[in-house]
Design a protein around this motif. Structure first.
Motif, PDB file in Angstrom:
ATOM      1  N   TRP A 101       2.342   6.085   6.117  1.00  0.00           N
ATOM      2  CA  TRP A 101       2.509   5.378   4.849  1.00  0.00           C
ATOM      3  C   TRP A 101       3.532   4.258   4.976  1.00  0.00           C
ATOM      4  O   TRP A 101       3.438   3.231   4.274  1.00  0.00           O
ATOM      5  CB  TRP A 101       2.904   6.338   3.728  1.00  0.00           C
ATOM      6  CG  TRP A 101       4.299   6.890   3.796  1.00  0.00           C
ATOM      7  CD1 TRP A 101       4.700   8.065   4.364  1.00  0.00           C
ATOM      8  CD2 TRP A 101       5.489   6.290   3.248  1.00  0.00           C
ATOM      9  NE1 TRP A 101       6.058   8.225   4.223  1.00  0.00           N
ATOM     10  CE2 TRP A 101       6.567   7.144   3.534  1.00  0.00           C
ATOM     11  CE3 TRP A 101       5.738   5.112   2.554  1.00  0.00           C
ATOM     12  CZ2 TRP A 101       7.872   6.880   3.149  1.00  0.00           C
ATOM     13  CZ3 TRP A 101       7.046   4.828   2.164  1.00  0.00           C
ATOM     14  CH2 TRP A 101       8.092   5.709   2.461  1.00  0.00           C
ATOM     15  N   GLN A 102       4.498   4.412   5.882  1.00  0.00           N
ATOM     16  CA  GLN A 102       5.462   3.352   6.098  1.00  0.00           C
ATOM     17  C   GLN A 102       4.825   2.151   6.788  1.00  0.00           C
ATOM     18  O   GLN A 102       5.159   0.999   6.483  1.00  0.00           O
ATOM     19  CB  GLN A 102       6.640   3.889   6.919  1.00  0.00           C
ATOM     20  CG  GLN A 102       7.470   4.917   6.182  1.00  0.00           C
ATOM     21  CD  GLN A 102       8.517   5.585   7.059  1.00  0.00           C
ATOM     22  OE1 GLN A 102       8.437   5.529   8.291  1.00  0.00           O
ATOM     23  NE2 GLN A 102       9.499   6.223   6.444  1.00  0.00           N
ATOM     24  N   ARG A 103       3.902   2.406   7.705  1.00  0.00           N
ATOM     25  CA  ARG A 103       3.186   1.300   8.344  1.00  0.00           C
ATOM     26  C   ARG A 103       2.285   0.589   7.329  1.00  0.00           C
ATOM     27  O   ARG A 103       2.141  -0.635   7.362  1.00  0.00           O
ATOM     28  CB  ARG A 103       2.366   1.813   9.533  1.00  0.00           C
ATOM     29  CG  ARG A 103       3.225   2.402  10.657  1.00  0.00           C
ATOM     30  CD  ARG A 103       2.462   2.476  11.963  1.00  0.00           C
ATOM     31  NE  ARG A 103       1.319   3.381  11.905  1.00  0.00           N
ATOM     32  CZ  ARG A 103       1.381   4.688  12.148  1.00  0.00           C
ATOM     33  NH1 ARG A 103       2.553   5.247  12.465  1.00  0.00           N
ATOM     34  NH2 ARG A 103       0.304   5.440  12.082  1.00  0.00           N
ATOM     35  N   ALA A 104       1.682   1.370   6.428  1.00  0.00           N
ATOM     36  CA  ALA A 104       0.886   0.749   5.361  1.00  0.00           C
ATOM     37  C   ALA A 104       1.763  -0.093   4.446  1.00  0.00           C
ATOM     38  O   ALA A 104       1.378  -1.185   4.008  1.00  0.00           O
ATOM     39  CB  ALA A 104       0.157   1.828   4.563  1.00  0.00           C
ATOM     40  N   LEU A 105       2.958   0.400   4.154  1.00  0.00           N
ATOM     41  CA  LEU A 105       3.898  -0.366   3.339  1.00  0.00           C
ATOM     42  C   LEU A 105       4.274  -1.670   4.030  1.00  0.00           C
ATOM     43  O   LEU A 105       4.314  -2.738   3.397  1.00  0.00           O
ATOM     44  CB  LEU A 105       5.148   0.475   3.059  1.00  0.00           C
ATOM     45  CG  LEU A 105       6.298  -0.219   2.319  1.00  0.00           C
ATOM     46  CD1 LEU A 105       5.848  -0.685   0.945  1.00  0.00           C
ATOM     47  CD2 LEU A 105       7.505   0.705   2.204  1.00  0.00           C
ATOM     48  N   ALA A 106       4.548  -1.601   5.326  1.00  0.00           N
ATOM     49  CA  ALA A 106       4.893  -2.811   6.077  1.00  0.00           C
ATOM     50  C   ALA A 106       3.754  -3.821   6.030  1.00  0.00           C
ATOM     51  O   ALA A 106       3.977  -5.031   5.866  1.00  0.00           O
ATOM     52  CB  ALA A 106       5.230  -2.456   7.530  1.00  0.00           C
ATOM     53  N   GLY A 107       2.520  -3.355   6.147  1.00  0.00           N
ATOM     54  CA  GLY A 107       1.375  -4.259   6.066  1.00  0.00           C
ATOM     55  C   GLY A 107       1.241  -4.902   4.704  1.00  0.00           C
ATOM     56  O   GLY A 107       0.919  -6.096   4.589  1.00  0.00           O
ATOM     57  N   SER A 108       1.466  -4.139   3.643  1.00  0.00           N
ATOM     58  CA  SER A 108       1.361  -4.712   2.292  1.00  0.00           C
ATOM     59  C   SER A 108       2.486  -5.704   2.018  1.00  0.00           C
ATOM     60  O   SER A 108       2.301  -6.666   1.260  1.00  0.00           O
ATOM     61  CB  SER A 108       1.372  -3.598   1.243  1.00  0.00           C
ATOM     62  OG  SER A 108       2.600  -2.891   1.259  1.00  0.00           O
ATOM     63  N   LEU A 109       3.652  -5.504   2.633  1.00  0.00           N
ATOM     64  CA  LEU A 109       4.737  -6.470   2.469  1.00  0.00           C
ATOM     65  C   LEU A 109       4.396  -7.798   3.135  1.00  0.00           C
ATOM     66  O   LEU A 109       4.819  -8.864   2.668  1.00  0.00           O
ATOM     67  CB  LEU A 109       6.044  -5.906   3.045  1.00  0.00           C
ATOM     68  CG  LEU A 109       6.659  -4.735   2.283  1.00  0.00           C
ATOM     69  CD1 LEU A 109       7.914  -4.253   2.978  1.00  0.00           C
ATOM     70  CD2 LEU A 109       6.952  -5.111   0.830  1.00  0.00           C
ATOM     71  N   GLN A 110       3.624  -7.751   4.223  1.00  0.00           N
ATOM     72  CA  GLN A 110       3.155  -9.000   4.822  1.00  0.00           C
ATOM     73  C   GLN A 110       2.321  -9.792   3.808  1.00  0.00           C
ATOM     74  O   GLN A 110       2.458 -11.014   3.690  1.00  0.00           O
ATOM     75  CB  GLN A 110       2.306  -8.697   6.054  1.00  0.00           C
ATOM     76  CG  GLN A 110       3.060  -8.072   7.214  1.00  0.00           C
ATOM     77  CD  GLN A 110       2.124  -7.775   8.364  1.00  0.00           C
ATOM     78  OE1 GLN A 110       1.607  -8.680   9.012  1.00  0.00           O
ATOM     79  NE2 GLN A 110       1.886  -6.504   8.631  1.00  0.00           N
ATOM     80  N   VAL A 111       1.461  -9.091   3.099  1.00  0.00           N
ATOM     81  CA  VAL A 111       0.653  -9.740   2.067  1.00  0.00           C
ATOM     82  C   VAL A 111       1.552 -10.338   0.997  1.00  0.00           C
ATOM     83  O   VAL A 111       1.337 -11.466   0.528  1.00  0.00           O
ATOM     84  CB  VAL A 111      -0.341  -8.735   1.455  1.00  0.00           C
ATOM     85  CG1 VAL A 111      -1.098  -9.356   0.292  1.00  0.00           C
ATOM     86  CG2 VAL A 111      -1.314  -8.241   2.525  1.00  0.00           C
TER      87      VAL A 111
END
Length: 524
Positions: free
Chosen positions: A464-474
């Protein structure tokens, strides 16, 4: 029975002992003295200050009382900014300044961060990955430029204070998330609350579309797409009689959709649940009239699935065709929901409403009222700076100089009145901080994107932290897109809260990544 650790002890924040026990008595006395002083000043000021200042001070005192509860402070700031303030402003008249509650709560986060740093002998607040440290340097340089330009231009105190509320006060969110080592479960629950809040937007949006917008149409208001439908804003702020922050809500929903899609990619949520969540998040995008959504959505999908696209060119073609089909369906929905009263077909409406952003000059009526097109706002800044005004072009006219809204008219806006030189975030940044300041801000967004891009690939982080990092890129990329479109940066409180939370969560993820790498085998 084992005694619980003191609130300022490191183990109270991280769950493990670290460093020497803090001087809690001194800190408690300091906190008490500050609270008494602020309370006394608040009591004396209540009789002479305007309501907006009193609201800010009340929120600041409330936040100061919660500095020992940073998690609760973070929750209250989020709820106040993304839900309570916008909903109250929309449904209750006379509460236009309720946003200052969020500003005051966010400002008090600086004190919470400072107390933690003072309490811990060897704080690990800045134990981050290298990209996160680069982001910290850029943000500090940006703040230094703000202060330096204000001093060099002798910016009036009132103008500086008015401009500080978004940039500097909401910076407290960055300070808290960067300095206080919140536990992963704490941040996960906070993130889930934001996800729930995003899904709940469908309720006020449907109500506003059916009843508020419907009533405006029945009264003959809304012959164009930018009138009746502008009253559909969710809980992000607006009014029943006019527009609001629907573009910020669209921004928010696209970032949350990206998180859901990435959470599905990392198998954090199941396929059926992800489909339901995306459906709930997508409905408001159809019912609101937000043209920038046709840019946000494809760009978000491109960022989320860019790895698969690069690996499989056929997948790129299929994805492009699917995106075009979804975009065409969206345009048809807008034609039926929002544009049916214009008397034009889909092609005519697309040319009219999307072409406006590229017009060189507004109509003569709008020009006389001071309204400029998005392109004209930047060209207006360029035309008024040459080799004889090199310093203002490079470093700006000072913090708040471009303000044409709020309590204070900026020093650069006054001689150009009634031109709305802060028409967009890009023009506002150029007037106030110049090319260098604008470049630093854009560089900060790039640094945040790079940091999150690297962390989204780290196997040491939780899924979930990697998913969070990806959404922050967006989030960072869509922020760049929003700059030449609207002036939500810096005027929209929800937008600034989301941006500052993005920076703060980047630092939090950087600490998580650094600590997991440095943790010896056998320890968790």
């Amino acid at each position: 029975m084992k005694a619980s650790p003191h609130l300022y002890a490191p183990e109270a924040w991280t769950g493990r002992a670290a460093g020497r026990a803090p001087h809690t008595g001194t800190l408690s006395l300091l906190l008490l003295a500050v609270s008494v002083l602020v309370a006394a000043l608040l009591g004396l000021s209540a009789a002479i200050l305007p309501p907006i200042a009193i609201a800010f001070l009340v929120a600041l005192v409330l936040g100061a009382a919660l500095v020992t509860q940073p998690v609760l402070l973070l929750w209250l700031t989020m709820l106040s900014t993304l839900f309570i303030a916008g909903a109250v402003k929309y449904f209750v008249t006379g509460f236009d300044r309720i946003w200052w509650v969020g500003y005051g709560l966010a400002a008090s986060m600086y004190l919470a961060a400072l107390l933690h740093l003072l309490a811990v002998r060897r704080p690990r607040a800045f134990h981050h990955t290298a990209p996160a440290r680069a982001l910290a340097v850029l943000l500090l340089l940006f703040v230094a430029l703000i202060l330096g330009a204000a001093v060099a231009n002798a910016v009036p105190i009132g103008q500086f204070a008015a401009a500080s509320k978004s940039w500097l006060l909401y910076g407290g969110v960055i300070a808290l998330l960067a300095a206080v080592p919140l536990k992963p479960d704490t941040v996960r629950r906070w993130g889930l609350a934001i996800l729930v809040l995003a899904c709940m937007q469908v309720l006020p949006v449907v109500y506003q579309f059916l009843f508020v917008r419907g009533r405006r149409l029945d009264l003959g208001i809304g012959a164009t797409a930018t009138e009746a439908s502008d009253s559909v804003v969710g809980t992000f702020g607006g009014s029943m009689e006019g527009g609001g922050m629907s573009a910020v809500l669209a921004f928010f929903l696209c970032v949350v959709i990206a998180f859901v899609l990435l959470a599905r990619k990392h198998q954090v949520v199941g396929r059926a649940r992800a489909a339901v969540l995306v459906g709930l998040l997508g409905v408001p995008l159809l019912l609101m009239e937000v043209k920038i959504a046709f840019v946000y959505l494809p760009l978000m999908l491109l960022l989320v699935y860019r790895a698969a696209i690069l690996r499989n060119p056929l997948g790129f073609i299929a994805g492009a065709m699917l995106t075009i089909a979804v975009g065409a369906a969206g345009l048809l929905a807008y034609q039926n929901f929002h544009w049916d009263k214009t008397g034009r077909d889909v092609g005519g409406n697309v040319e009219r409403f999307f072409g406006y952003s590229f017009e060189q000059q507004a109509s003569i009526e709008r020009y006389r009222a001071g309204v400029m097109t998005r392109r004209e706002a930047v060209e207006f800044w360029w035309d008024r700076h040459d080799s004889s005004s090199l310093a203002p072009a490079l470093f700006g006219h000072g913090f708040g100089a471009a303000r044409t809204e709020g309590l204070a008219l900026g020093s650069a806006a006054a001689p150009n009145w009634p031109r709305k030189i802060d028409m967009t975030g890009a023009s506002s940044l150029l007037w106030e901080l110049g090319i260098v300041g604008t470049g630093l801000f854009l560089a900060s967004l790039v640094a945040g994107f790079v940091a999150c891009s690297r962390m989204s690939k780290l196997s040491t982080l939780l899924p979930w932290q990697r998913a969070l990092a990806g959404s922050l890129q967006v989030l960072f990329v869509l922020t760049v897109v929003s700059l030449p479109y609207r002036n939500d940066i810096p005027y929209a409180a929800p937008m600034m809260f989301l941006l500052m939370s993005g920076f703060g969560l980047t630092f939090w993820l950087g600490r998580q990544a650094a600590e997991r790498v440095s943790t010896p085998p056998g320890r968790t």
